[in-house]
Motif scaffolding. Structure first.
Motif: not given
Length: 154
Positions: A60, A76, A78
């Protein structure tokens, strides 16, 4: 058995029929001017293999930091709670082919990484929970399936 339609797109995906690794569009949100495109970046086969949390946490960090070197359209990155992949939200970026190119470049950055970005208590909420070797293993595994990323159902 009839399965009730759910509000969450991925809950309506038959996880027994998908074939990881793959990249697919998981949804769109239209604004007044812009479109947000959510991608499902699946590293491991659902209900068969899950990435260990430390390796996924490191992936991540590396994905979120490095993909932005190739695109300003990233909103983003995630991790999925099921630990099989990541969601990536992009602005006005509706091309699985181009997304695959970004992911490939970014995974190659993972393989070259010697440090984990933001692996400290100031910038990360669980700075001790990382595994660079494990992250590289899953990056290699994902890249090994590169030719099949466009095949979601096997």
């Amino acid at each position: 058995m009839t399965i009730k339609k759910m509000n969450v797109e991925s809950f309506n995906l038959d996880h027994t029929k998908v074939k990881a690794p793959y990249i697919r569009v998981a949804g769109y949100k239209e604004g007044k001017v812009d479109q947000v495109v959510k991608y499902d970046i699946r590293f491991t086969q659902p209900n068969v293999e899950q990435m260990p949390m430390r390796a996924m946490h490191t992936l991540e960090h590396l994905l979120a930091e490095n993909i932005r070197n190739y695109s300003d359209d990233v909103i983003d990155v995630s991790p999925m709670g099921c630990q099989t992949g990541f969601y990536m939200a992009m602005m006005n970026f509706d091309s699985v082919e181009k997304m695959s190119e970004l992911v490939e470049k970014t995974l190659n950055d993972v393989l070259a990484a010697e440090v984990i970005p933001a692996q400290n208590e100031t910038q990360c909420g669980f700075a001790s929970a990382h595994d660079l070797k494990g992250a590289k293993h899953y990056a290699e595994k994902m890249l090994a399936g590169r030719d099949e990323w466009d095949i979601v159902f096997g």
